[in-house]
Design a protein around this motif. Structure first.
Motif, PDB file in Angstrom:
ATOM      1  N   ALA A 199       4.059  -6.378  -5.028  1.00  0.00           N
ATOM      2  CA  ALA A 199       5.476  -6.196  -5.362  1.00  0.00           C
ATOM      3  C   ALA A 199       6.143  -5.098  -4.552  1.00  0.00           C
ATOM      4  N   THR A 200       5.402  -4.468  -3.643  1.00  0.00           N
ATOM      5  CA  THR A 200       5.977  -3.376  -2.849  1.00  0.00           C
ATOM      6  C   THR A 200       7.139  -3.854  -1.985  1.00  0.00           C
ATOM      7  N   ILE A 201       7.230  -5.144  -1.721  1.00  0.00           N
ATOM      8  CA  ILE A 201       8.362  -5.615  -0.914  1.00  0.00           C
ATOM      9  C   ILE A 201       9.682  -5.286  -1.600  1.00  0.00           C
ATOM     10  N   TRP A 202       9.711  -5.316  -2.934  1.00  0.00           N
ATOM     11  CA  TRP A 202      10.951  -4.980  -3.647  1.00  0.00           C
ATOM     12  C   TRP A 202      11.099  -3.470  -3.806  1.00  0.00           C
ATOM     13  N   VAL A 203       9.976  -2.778  -3.975  1.00  0.00           N
ATOM     14  CA  VAL A 203      10.035  -1.312  -3.997  1.00  0.00           C
ATOM     15  C   VAL A 203      10.589  -0.808  -2.670  1.00  0.00           C
ATOM     16  N   LEU A 245      -3.099  -3.917  -0.521  1.00  0.00           N
ATOM     17  CA  LEU A 245      -2.558  -2.687   0.064  1.00  0.00           C
ATOM     18  C   LEU A 245      -1.967  -2.915   1.451  1.00  0.00           C
ATOM     19  N   VAL A 246      -2.283  -4.039   2.066  1.00  0.00           N
ATOM     20  CA  VAL A 246      -1.692  -4.350   3.373  1.00  0.00           C
ATOM     21  C   VAL A 246      -0.169  -4.316   3.283  1.00  0.00           C
ATOM     22  N   THR A 247       0.394  -4.857   2.206  1.00  0.00           N
ATOM     23  CA  THR A 247       1.852  -4.893   2.059  1.00  0.00           C
ATOM     24  C   THR A 247       2.461  -3.493   2.018  1.00  0.00           C
ATOM     25  N   PRO A 248       2.019  -2.579   1.134  1.00  0.00           N
ATOM     26  CA  PRO A 248       2.642  -1.250   1.142  1.00  0.00           C
ATOM     27  C   PRO A 248       2.442  -0.482   2.443  1.00  0.00           C
ATOM     28  N   VAL A 249       1.279  -0.630   3.069  1.00  0.00           N
ATOM     29  CA  VAL A 249       1.055   0.066   4.346  1.00  0.00           C
ATOM     30  C   VAL A 249       2.043  -0.426   5.403  1.00  0.00           C
ATOM     31  N   GLN A 250       2.196  -1.727   5.529  1.00  0.00           N
ATOM     32  CA  GLN A 250       3.086  -2.285   6.548  1.00  0.00           C
ATOM     33  C   GLN A 250       4.555  -1.996   6.220  1.00  0.00           C
ATOM     34  N   GLY A 271      -2.926  -2.830 -10.035  1.00  0.00           N
ATOM     35  CA  GLY A 271      -2.868  -2.458  -8.617  1.00  0.00           C
ATOM     36  C   GLY A 271      -2.542  -3.645  -7.727  1.00  0.00           C
ATOM     37  N   VAL A 272      -3.086  -4.808  -8.072  1.00  0.00           N
ATOM     38  CA  VAL A 272      -2.790  -6.028  -7.309  1.00  0.00           C
ATOM     39  C   VAL A 272      -1.295  -6.355  -7.379  1.00  0.00           C
TER      40      VAL A 272
END
Length: 395
Positions: A379-383, A328-333, A373-374
């Protein structure tokens, strides 16, 4: 009182950044001499400084209409259009001014600044050089040249030009700012930090310098610097998703890119938290930045604890949920570092959905949901890239 008196007072007031008072002087002069060309030109500048763009443009056109053969009226019109962020109109006015008077260095500076609006860095460098050929002691032109060279990738020449700008005007915040930019481009964050500190000493309200100082301080950390470099090198593109069915090994590349980004965001959170707690740098950070850094570090700690607990209890769902919490660190940041307000809202919503999915996976002891979820978190970097592409220009 001669007609020159109110015009001179208006010029002085403009230099003192008091455009409203300058406007009053100029309107008084125009009431006596409605055809006073220079007064119309300066009134246009005073109005655009106050945000009255339409009226400023009208006054600039009036000045040009009264004296199209005078270079200054075109120069003033160029200034108005530049400050109104109208590069095409500004370029036309500036070129008209240069056709009449090519030996006025500030016009070349205005040309460089206008070209900078559209990212024409080779043309910015050329205009700055033309201006410096007329006035080699102009620190602003030297700064513009250094900035253009930085964007063109000529870091060493940019640093030399920026150092020359600082030498010409040691009290110029802009010169020190550009020197810091050039130092960062040369891989010297320590010197860059010193330059940005000098900018803030000269102009404490310079928010851009504050942000750049934070960046320079972070880049002094070798781990952060290395991860950021790797993240930039292995960013990938959203279009590569469509290649996965044809080239399955690309999955490994995607995983590597996602993990590198996650590690860089963790380093970002840790470095920000460390700097926010240090006495010498704590005032550089706003409350939001510090809270996000704390949240990022807590997500890693809580996720690691859940992973250990899952392994100890033999509960795969709990262990996998722990990894998802760390992810979740990725989507938060990504959400925090998105400029568009609507984009941030979308990404915060996405993060909340991921959090809900993680909780659900624990309640239902579903390894598949936790694993999803992992993957989704990393993959949020592409979202986020897609959200910024669609909503990046919206406030």
């Amino acid at each position: 009182m001669t007609v020159a008196d109110p015009l001179q007072r208006a010029r002085t007031l403009m230099q003192m950044r008091r455009p409203a008072e300058a406007e009053r002087e100029l309107r008084g002069l125009l009431a006596q001499e409605p055809q006073h060309t220079t007064a119309h030109a300066f009134l246009a500048l005073a109005l655009v400084e106050q945000g009255s763009v339409a009226e400023a443009v009208a006054e600039a056109h009036e000045a040009v209409g009264l004296a199209p053969e005078q270079w200054f009226t075109h120069y003033a019109a160029g200034q108005v259009h530049y400050r109104a962020r109208r590069p095409a109109e500004a370029m036309a006015a500036i070129n008209a001014s240069l056709d009449l008077e090519p030996e006025y260095a500030p016009t070349w500076e205005l040309l460089a600044r206008t070209q900078m609006l559209t990212g024409q860095w080779p043309q910015v460098a050329e205009a700055a050089r033309r201006g410096l050929a007329i006035d080699p002691q102009d620190a602003d032109l030297a700064s513009l040249l250094a900035l253009a060279l930085t964007h063109l990738g000529d870091a060493e020449q940019a640093r030399a030009a920026a150092a020359h700008a600082v030498q010409l005007d040691p009290e110029s915040a802009t010169a020190h700012l550009v020197y810091g930019h050039a130092a960062l481009a040369c891989g010297d964050p320590r010197t860059a930090a010193d330059a940005f500190r000098e900018v803030l000493r000269l102009d404490p309200g310079f928010d851009q310098a504050r942000d750049l100082l934070v960046t320079a301080l972070k880049q002094r950390n070798p781990l952060y610097r290395g991860l950021a470099r790797l993240r930039g090198r292995f960013r990938g593109g959203w279009w590569q998703v469509f290649l996965l069915p044809a080239v399955p090994p690309l999955i490994a590349v995607f995983v590597l890119i996602a993990v590198l980004h996650w590690a860089a965001w963790v380093a970002e959170a840790w470095t920000t938290l460390r700097l926010a707690r240090a006495k010498a740098t704590r005032l550089l950070f706003e409350g939001t930045e510090t809270r996000v850094a704390v949240l990022g570090c807590c997500l890693v700690a809580v996720g690691a604890a859940l992973l250990v607990l899952g392994v100890a209890l033999g509960q795969d769902a709990i262990g996998t949920a722990g990894v998802a919490v760390m992810a979740l660190v990725t989507p938060v940041q990504e959400a925090v570092h998105t400029g568009s307000a609507r984009g941030r809202a979308v990404l915060y919503g996405w993060t909340a959905l991921l959090g809900l999915a993680i909780v659900t996976s624990v309640v239902l002891t579903s390894v598949a949901t936790a694993l999803l979820g992992v993957y989704a978190g990393l993959a949020t970097i592409w979202v986020a890239a897609g959200v910024r592409r669609v909503l990046g220009s919206e406030g």
